[in-house]
Design an enzyme around this catalytic site. Structure first.
Site, PDB file in Angstrom:
ATOM      1  N   ARG A   1       0.877  -1.167   0.000  1.00 21.17           N
ATOM      2  CA  ARG A   1       0.000   0.000   0.000  1.00 21.17           C
ATOM      3  C   ARG A   1       0.919   1.222   0.000  1.00 21.17           C
ATOM      4  O   ARG A   1       2.133   1.108   0.044  1.00 21.17           O
ATOM      5  CB  ARG A   1      -1.012  -0.008   1.147  1.00 21.17           C
ATOM      6  N   GLY A   2       0.286   2.407  -0.050  1.00 23.64           N
ATOM      7  CA  GLY A   2       1.077   3.616  -0.221  1.00 23.64           C
ATOM      8  C   GLY A   2       1.177   3.909  -1.708  1.00 23.64           C
ATOM      9  O   GLY A   2       1.468   3.003  -2.517  1.00 23.64           O
ATOM     10  N   ALA A   3       0.914   5.157  -2.075  1.00 24.98           N
ATOM     11  CA  ALA A   3       0.762   5.496  -3.491  1.00 24.98           C
ATOM     12  C   ALA A   3       1.945   5.056  -4.375  1.00 24.98           C
ATOM     13  O   ALA A   3       1.738   4.377  -5.396  1.00 24.98           O
ATOM     14  CB  ALA A   3       0.498   6.998  -3.627  1.00 24.98           C
TER      15      ALA A   3
ATOM     16  N   ASP B   1      -1.897  10.804  -1.682  1.00 22.38           N
ATOM     17  CA  ASP B   1      -2.198   9.787  -2.694  1.00 22.38           C
ATOM     18  C   ASP B   1      -2.501  10.391  -4.052  1.00 22.38           C
ATOM     19  O   ASP B   1      -2.414   9.715  -5.087  1.00 22.38           O
ATOM     20  CB  ASP B   1      -3.385   8.936  -2.243  1.00 22.38           C
TER      21      ASP B   1
ATOM     22  N   ASN C   1      -5.231  12.515   1.058  1.00 26.24           N
ATOM     23  CA  ASN C   1      -4.383  11.618   1.849  1.00 26.24           C
ATOM     24  C   ASN C   1      -5.277  10.839   2.816  1.00 26.24           C
ATOM     25  O   ASN C   1      -6.501  11.026   2.838  1.00 26.24           O
ATOM     26  CB  ASN C   1      -3.299  12.406   2.600  1.00 26.24           C
ATOM     27  N   LYS C   2      -4.658  10.000   3.584  1.00 26.74           N
ATOM     28  CA  LYS C   2      -5.391   9.109   4.497  1.00 26.74           C
ATOM     29  C   LYS C   2      -6.422   9.875   5.317  1.00 26.74           C
ATOM     30  O   LYS C   2      -6.157  10.984   5.766  1.00 26.74           O
ATOM     31  CB  LYS C   2      -4.367   8.415   5.411  1.00 26.74           C
TER      32      LYS C   2
HETATM   33  O1  MRU Z   1      -4.458   3.222   2.333  1.00 24.55           O
HETATM   34  P1  MRU Z   1      -2.960   3.402   2.222  1.00 24.55           P
HETATM   35  O2  MRU Z   1      -2.220   2.790   3.359  1.00 24.55           O
HETATM   36  O3  MRU Z   1      -2.452   2.966   0.875  1.00 24.55           O
HETATM   37  O4  MRU Z   1      -2.762   4.955   2.310  1.00 24.55           O
HETATM   38  C1  MRU Z   1      -1.465   5.489   2.218  1.00 24.55           C
HETATM   39  C2  MRU Z   1      -1.419   6.962   2.408  1.00 24.55           C
HETATM   40  O5  MRU Z   1      -2.407   7.608   2.625  1.00 24.55           O
HETATM   41  C3  MRU Z   1      -0.065   7.606   2.240  1.00 24.55           C
HETATM   42  O6  MRU Z   1       0.019   8.741   3.057  1.00 24.55           O
HETATM   43  C4  MRU Z   1       0.127   8.017   0.777  1.00 24.55           C
HETATM   44  O7  MRU Z   1      -0.115   6.932  -0.069  1.00 24.55           O
HETATM   45  C5  MRU Z   1       1.467   8.560   0.521  1.00 24.55           C
HETATM   46  S1  MRU Z   1       2.684   7.284   0.522  1.00 24.55           S
HETATM   47  C6  MRU Z   1       4.202   7.996   0.227  1.00 24.55           C
END
Ligand code: MRU
Length: 371
Positions: free
Chosen positions: A53-55, A244, A254-255
């Protein structure tokens, strides 16, 4: 970054040069387990179920997912179908679309016979580029942490707050929000990080805390609602989060909960920075609130929580009444006006169309909506 004494990226090729390996992030912080991805469906499942996970890492995994698909069938229809399967896994992080578009642009002109090899090479290049981008974000963000340290007369550690996990686990290495923190720590600047637990999936408590601890960075896990209180009492020097998808206007998705942190930061005069790689910018949209799709996930992520039982086993427990419905909005959008600056691989800019265009001048003259 290192796990124990062993350097790891979050995604790599196994010894056979074809199987993709990842860290199963659903098992952290309790177990460090690596998982092989052998098929397109393995890659799609890893993204959907958030083993990765994470963009940026979602984008990198999608790129390798295309390579896995091309190994089995490198025809035009197979390329289109693989991209469609991967695009449908998660909606908010635009790095997914960016990586798929990039892969298609590289592969479509090639004869089918050369596509699998080219796909592996391009996926590897995307990973290497992400590492270089995150390193550059770290260098630019380091200047902000250093300035905060100078501003307090070098009298105490710089207090940084972050939300979710925009660390090395969310990228190929370094992280975006965490790269400046790691570089400050490595440069001998004392840093303490307030880590939001980040309900419902607890990426802060489970992942950010694990990685900061692994690198020896001083940190404290707090419940999501503690941030405003700490800011009111002068206990936060700056916030750095990831994103994201960043609209061409500087609005950032973002989250879930990031927006509330930004509001509290604005009310208390605490700088709120967002760290992002270029592929997270969606040049096709100007209004983040209206146009960024917000993922809604299984309510079970809200009603049930995983952890380690006293007997050492990993388990999940129900925390809400069995009859209470729950809703699980995974992201929110923070308007550009609440963002103090965007930390990118090209430097730090204002969260605005002009700010972004000052760093990406090649985008000038292209109307939003043209990509
Ligand atoms: O749902 P996730 O865990 O994929 O969400 C991740 C985030 O919100 C991060 O802050 C975002 O992807 C940036 S990662 C460098």
């Amino acid at each position: 970054m290192n796990v124990g004494d062993v350097p790891y990226r979050t995604i790599w090729l196994a010894g056979n040069g074809e199987t993709v390996e990842i860290v199963d992030q659903t098992r952290l912080p309790h177990e460090f387990v690596t998982v092989p991805l052998d098929t397109l469906e393995d890659a799609a499942h890893a993204i959907r179920a958030m083993l990765v996970r994470g963009a940026p890492l979602i984008g990198a995994t999608a790129a390798y997912g295309i390579a896995l698909a091309m190994r089995d069938d490198a025809s035009d229809p197979a390329l289109e179908a693989a991209a469609a399967t991967l695009a449908a896994t998660r909606p908010t992080a635009v790095n997914l679309r960016w990586a798929l578009d990039d892969m298609k642009a590289h592969l479509a002109p090639l004869p089918a016979a050369g596509r699998a090899e080219a796909a592996y090479a391009r996926a590897a290049a995307i990973c290497d580029e992400d590492v270089a981008i995150c390193r550059a974000i770290g260098e630019h963000g380091l200047a902000l942490i250093r300035a905060a340290y100078e501003a307090n007369g070098r009298s105490r550690p710089v207090q940084v707050m972050t939300h979710c996990n925009a660390g090395w686990l969310a990228t190929v290495d370094w992280g975006t929000a965490t790269a400046p923190i790691y570089m400050a720590h490595d440069a001998g600047i004392p840093v303490h990080v307030w880590v939001d637990e980040t309900r419902p999936r607890n990426q802060g408590a489970f992942l950010t805390a694990w990685e900061l601890g692994g690198h020896g960075v001083d940190h404290t896990v707090i419940v999501d609602n503690a941030g405003g209180h700490l800011m009111q009492h002068g206990r936060v020097d700056l916030l750095i989060t990831g994103t994201d998808r960043t609209a061409a206007s500087g609005d950032v998705a973002n989250k879930i909960g990031t927006y509330l942190k930004a509001l509290a930061a604005a009310d208390n005069g605490v700088p709120f920075y967002v760290a992002l790689p270029g592929p997270t910018i969606d040049w096709t949209i100007m209004d983040g609130l209206r146009d960024i799709p917000i993922e809604e996930r299984d309510p079970a992520e809200v009603t049930d929580i995983p952890g380690r039982a006293p007997d050492g086993s990993l388990t999940t427990v129900r925390i809400t009444p069995a009859s209470s419905p729950a809703a699980n909005f995974a992201f929110d959008v923070t308007p550009a006006r609440l963002v103090s600056g965007l930390i990118t691989e090209r430097g730090v800019c204002a969260a605005s169309a002009d700010g972004l265009l000052s760093l990406w001048p090649e985008r000038r003259g292209r109307a939003a909506g043209t990509g």
